[in-house]
Motif scaffolding. Structure first.
Motif, PDB file in Angstrom:
ATOM      1  N   TRP A 160       0.819  -1.208   0.000  1.00 30.65           N
ATOM      2  CA  TRP A 160       0.000   0.000   0.000  1.00 30.65           C
ATOM      3  C   TRP A 160       0.853   1.259   0.000  1.00 30.65           C
ATOM      4  O   TRP A 160       0.511   2.252  -0.651  1.00 30.65           O
ATOM      5  N   GLN A 161       1.962   1.241   0.714  1.00 25.90           N
ATOM      6  CA  GLN A 161       2.826   2.412   0.700  1.00 25.90           C
ATOM      7  C   GLN A 161       3.442   2.620  -0.683  1.00 25.90           C
ATOM      8  O   GLN A 161       3.581   3.762  -1.137  1.00 25.90           O
ATOM      9  N   ALA A 162       3.770   1.538  -1.374  1.00 20.94           N
ATOM     10  CA  ALA A 162       4.313   1.664  -2.724  1.00 20.94           C
ATOM     11  C   ALA A 162       3.256   2.178  -3.692  1.00 20.94           C
ATOM     12  O   ALA A 162       3.533   3.035  -4.543  1.00 20.94           O
ATOM     13  N   VAL A 163       2.030   1.669  -3.589  1.00 25.97           N
ATOM     14  CA  VAL A 163       0.951   2.097  -4.484  1.00 25.97           C
ATOM     15  C   VAL A 163       0.619   3.567  -4.259  1.00 25.97           C
ATOM     16  O   VAL A 163       0.500   4.351  -5.214  1.00 25.97           O
ATOM     17  N   TYR A 207       0.699   9.180  -5.982  1.00 22.33           N
ATOM     18  CA  TYR A 207       0.837  10.583  -5.605  1.00 22.33           C
ATOM     19  C   TYR A 207       1.959  11.270  -6.377  1.00 22.33           C
ATOM     20  O   TYR A 207       1.840  12.455  -6.726  1.00 22.33           O
ATOM     21  N   LEU A 208       3.038  10.551  -6.670  1.00 21.77           N
ATOM     22  CA  LEU A 208       4.217  11.170  -7.278  1.00 21.77           C
ATOM     23  C   LEU A 208       4.299  11.001  -8.798  1.00 21.77           C
ATOM     24  O   LEU A 208       5.223  11.528  -9.416  1.00 21.77           O
ATOM     25  N   THR A 209       3.353  10.272  -9.388  1.00 20.66           N
ATOM     26  CA  THR A 209       3.348  10.131 -10.851  1.00 20.66           C
ATOM     27  C   THR A 209       2.046  10.605 -11.488  1.00 20.66           C
ATOM     28  O   THR A 209       2.029  10.925 -12.672  1.00 20.66           O
ATOM     29  N   GLY A 210       0.943  10.618 -10.722  1.00 20.63           N
ATOM     30  CA  GLY A 210      -0.355  10.965 -11.303  1.00 20.63           C
ATOM     31  C   GLY A 210      -0.939   9.858 -12.155  1.00 20.63           C
ATOM     32  O   GLY A 210      -1.889  10.090 -12.912  1.00 20.63           O
ATOM     33  N   MET A 211      -0.414   8.653 -12.043  1.00 18.32           N
ATOM     34  CA  MET A 211      -0.923   7.540 -12.850  1.00 18.32           C
ATOM     35  C   MET A 211      -2.291   7.089 -12.348  1.00 18.32           C
ATOM     36  O   MET A 211      -2.610   7.165 -11.163  1.00 18.32           O
ATOM     37  N   ARG A 212      -3.103   6.592 -13.265  1.00 20.72           N
ATOM     38  CA  ARG A 212      -4.381   6.011 -12.915  1.00 20.72           C
ATOM     39  C   ARG A 212      -4.142   4.668 -12.237  1.00 20.72           C
ATOM     40  O   ARG A 212      -3.160   3.977 -12.524  1.00 20.72           O
ATOM     41  N   ILE A 213      -5.066   4.264 -11.375  1.00 21.06           N
ATOM     42  CA  ILE A 213      -4.876   3.020 -10.637  1.00 21.06           C
ATOM     43  C   ILE A 213      -4.829   1.817 -11.584  1.00 21.06           C
ATOM     44  O   ILE A 213      -4.063   0.878 -11.363  1.00 21.06           O
ATOM     45  N   GLU A 235      -3.565   1.798 -14.561  1.00 20.69           N
ATOM     46  CA  GLU A 235      -2.231   1.806 -15.148  1.00 20.69           C
ATOM     47  C   GLU A 235      -1.204   1.259 -14.163  1.00 20.69           C
ATOM     48  O   GLU A 235      -0.294   0.506 -14.539  1.00 20.69           O
ATOM     49  N   ILE A 236      -1.346   1.634 -12.891  1.00 24.64           N
ATOM     50  CA  ILE A 236      -0.405   1.166 -11.870  1.00 24.64           C
ATOM     51  C   ILE A 236      -0.468  -0.348 -11.729  1.00 24.64           C
ATOM     52  O   ILE A 236       0.562  -1.036 -11.703  1.00 24.64           O
ATOM     53  N   LEU A 237      -1.683  -0.878 -11.640  1.00 25.93           N
ATOM     54  CA  LEU A 237      -1.834  -2.320 -11.455  1.00 25.93           C
ATOM     55  C   LEU A 237      -1.374  -3.112 -12.673  1.00 25.93           C
ATOM     56  O   LEU A 237      -1.070  -4.301 -12.562  1.00 25.93           O
TER      57      LEU A 237
END
Length: 393
Positions: free
Chosen positions: A216-219, A224-230, A232-234
């Motif tokens: 959760w801390q990584a996500v 917060y620091l890239t503005g990526m959509r969730i 996209e992150i997953l």
């Protein structure tokens, strides 16, 4: 009589019903040489209507503007549009378009594509805005109706180009209230990162070498620091992360931009990503049902004491009072807006227009507070209230 347009009665109808009872037809060849016919009814009235229709069709053919009526069913067009156009779009975009066209077909009840008029679209809007929303006691939001209208407009434009729709109807967008975009404040981010992550119990997998807190801390740091959509992150794969260069690649089929994008990474994000070691090809594997991701995010925020106000008129649920993942993306835009050029922020947000970034993602409250704090003061106000009896006179 013109060779390209004529009126007639079917011999079998005349034999069965008599000349007075048989329907009159107008027949013609269109500009592409395709034959058409149209029934105008029986008797002298039908004959008069057929002659009027003949003159109109002949006039349209003479000036080259004739558009023969299409018999394409709306359901058949929706299926064809999905197969030919929507199949090539990203999954979420395709699903949204299919849902919007489904709502229009269900509410407007048009049998054929040629029946879609401006009046039919306006009637759809009037009925759609009274339907139930997702929240208990709510109605469909104007933004949702506008999303339906954007997908409908794109489909109707293709229907017109394909010859199924004689004229493109007007699509009037619904006025949306201009609300301040919700974003994760720095204070609440600290709370989510340090305290809420302590309450996390998912994800769990015997093969993973990190705790739910690390995940959760990584996500949250990445969001917060890239503005990526969730989404996209997953979808980020380990092979698409370049730790040495400090960047990652988002693939076109996992984004809304339909193209690969290179995203620069802060050193803090790199450090967090390095913690999530494991055998999964994904950098942020989630081995549970998709919905549990949002349920877990809501639960850990409530456990940490986060309770946001909700001023919408509906029966409130726990999700009304916590942040959504997209609020990290709005935070990225809001925090960076004062220090970046608009075109740079637009590029980082991966929006087609900066107006989208400015209108829906940047909350100007903090900038307004900074402007007020730095506002130049007259001398009399710098040291408090002016002394009695002193004036410029």
């Amino acid at each position: 009589m013109s060779k390209s347009v004529w009126i007639f009665q079917l011999k079998k109808d005349v034999a069965r019903k008599g000349e007075a009872g048989a329907s009159w037809y107008v027949g013609w060849y269109d500009l592409q040489g395709k034959r058409h016919s149209e029934s105008c009814g029986p008797g002298s009235r039908g004959q008069n209507l057929a002659e009027k229709r003949l003159r109109r069709v002949q006039s349209e053919l003479d000036i080259g503007v004739h558009q023969p009526a299409s018999k394409k069913l709306w359901a058949d067009f929706a299926s064809e549009y999905e197969e030919r156009i929507l199949a090539g779009l990203a999954g979420r975009t395709k699903d949204a378009a299919v849902d919007s066209l489904g709502h229009f077909g269900r509410i407007a009840r048009v049998a054929r594509v040629e029946s879609v008029t401006t009046a039919a679209v306006d009637q759809f809007v009037s009925k759609r805005r009274l339907e139930r929303g997702l929240k208990p006691g709510s109605i469909v939001a104007p933004a949702t109706i506008n999303k339906d209208l954007r997908h409908l407009k794109a489909a109707l434009r293709l229907a017109h180009e394909w010859g199924y729709l004689p004229a493109m109807p007007k699509v009037r967008m619904v006025k949306e209230p201009q609300k301040l975009p919700t974003f994760v404040t720095p204070g609440h981010f600290d709370l989510i990162y340090t305290l809420a992550a302590e309450f996390a119990t998912l994800p769990r997998n015997p093969a993973q070498q990190y705790s739910p807190k690390d995940w959760w801390q990584a996500v949250t740091a990445t969001a917060y620091l890239t503005g990526m959509r969730i989404g996209e992150i997953l979808a980020v794969r380990r092979e698409d992360i370049d730790f040495a260069a400090g960047e990652l690649i988002t693939r076109w089929n996992d984004t809304k931009t339909d193209r690969d994008e290179v995203i620069p990474l802060h050193a803090v994000v790199i450090e967090h990503l390095s913690r999530l070691a494991g055998d999964s090809p994904l950098a942020f594997p989630w081995h549970h049902a998709p919905r549990t991701l949002w349920v877990e995010f809501t639960r850990i925020q409530r456990a940490a004491g986060i309770h946001l106000p909700c001023r919408d008129q509906h029966t409130h649920t726990p999700s009304c009072h916590v942040y959504g993942f997209h609020d990290f993306r709005r935070a990225f835009a809001t925090v960076n807006a004062p220090r970046l050029k608009p075109e740079v922020l637009q590029r980082l947000m991966r929006h087609k227009s900066y107006q989208t970034t400015q209108r829906f993602y940047i909350n100007p409250t903090s900038q307004m507070q900074d402007a007020m704090t730095g506002m130049p003061l007259p001398e009399a106000l710098k040291h408090g209230r002016a002394e009695p009896g002193t004036s410029d006179e």
